[in-house]
Scaffold this motif. Structure first.
Motif, PDB file in Angstrom:
ATOM      1  N   GLY A  10       0.787  -1.229   0.000  1.00 41.28           N
ATOM      2  CA  GLY A  10       0.000   0.000   0.000  1.00 41.28           C
ATOM      3  C   GLY A  10       0.816   1.275   0.000  1.00 41.28           C
ATOM      4  N   ASP A  11       0.418   2.194   0.879  1.00 43.56           N
ATOM      5  CA  ASP A  11       1.064   3.505   0.959  1.00 43.56           C
ATOM      6  C   ASP A  11       2.532   3.411   1.356  1.00 43.56           C
ATOM      7  N   GLN A  62       5.430   3.668  -1.445  1.00 44.58           N
ATOM      8  CA  GLN A  62       5.949   4.973  -1.881  1.00 44.58           C
ATOM      9  C   GLN A  62       7.059   5.451  -0.950  1.00 44.58           C
ATOM     10  N   LYS A  63       6.872   5.329   0.350  1.00 45.72           N
ATOM     11  CA  LYS A  63       7.896   5.746   1.309  1.00 45.72           C
ATOM     12  C   LYS A  63       9.159   4.896   1.161  1.00 45.72           C
TER      13      LYS A  63
END
Length: 122
Positions: free
Chosen positions: A70-71, A74-75
Motif C-alpha cells: 500500500g502507501d 511509496q515511502k
C-alpha cells in the motif's frame, strides 16, 4: 568508470552467469576482479533494502515474510531510490564484446544488464 548502485544491482546476476562460463583466462580474471570490487556495495545495498523492508513492511504470520504494501511502498521507494541512483567510481575497463567467445550463452536481458561494462566496436 562511473556506475550507479542500481546499475550494479541490475547487472549482478548477468555478471555471475557470465563468470560461470568457460572464458579466456584474461576475461575470467577481469570479471573476477570486477565482482570482487562491487560485492561490498551490493552487500551494503541488500542490508539497507532489508532495513527498509523491516521499517515499512508488514509481517505475514503464516509465511513469516515481511512485505511492503500500500502507501508504504511509496515511502520505501523514496528512501531506496537515492541509494540506487548513487554513482560510484570503479576501477574497470570495459570489456570489448568481441572478446566474449561466441559459445557464451547470454540472453538479451543479460546483455542489456551488462551494458555498462561492455564496449561495442563497429
Amino acid at each position: 568508470m562511473k556506475v550507479t548502485i542500481g546499475q550494479l544491482k541490475l547487472s549482478e546476476s548477468a555478471l555471475l552467469k557470465l563468470s560461470k562460463q568457460d572464458l579466456p583466462i584474461l576475461l575470467s580474471f577481469q570479471l573476477g576482479r570486477l565482482i570482487k570490487q562491487i560485492s561490498p556495495d551490493l552487500i551494503s545495498l541488500e542490508e539497507t533494502r532489508l532495513k527498509l523492508v523491516q521499517k515499512y513492511g508488514t509481517p505475514d504470520s503464516e509465511s513469516g515474510q515481511t512485505t511492503v504494501l500500500g502507501d508504504a511502498i511509496q515511502k520505501f521507494t523514496e528512501e531506496l531510490n537515492p541509494i540506487l541512483d548513487t554513482e560510484i567510481q570503479i576501477d574497470f575497463q570495459k570489456i570489448p564484446i568481441s572478446s566474449i567467445p561466441e559459445k557464451v550463452e547470454l540472453n538479451t536481458s543479460d546483455v542489456m544488464a551488462l551494458d555498462p561494462f561492455l564496449e561495442y566496436s563497429v
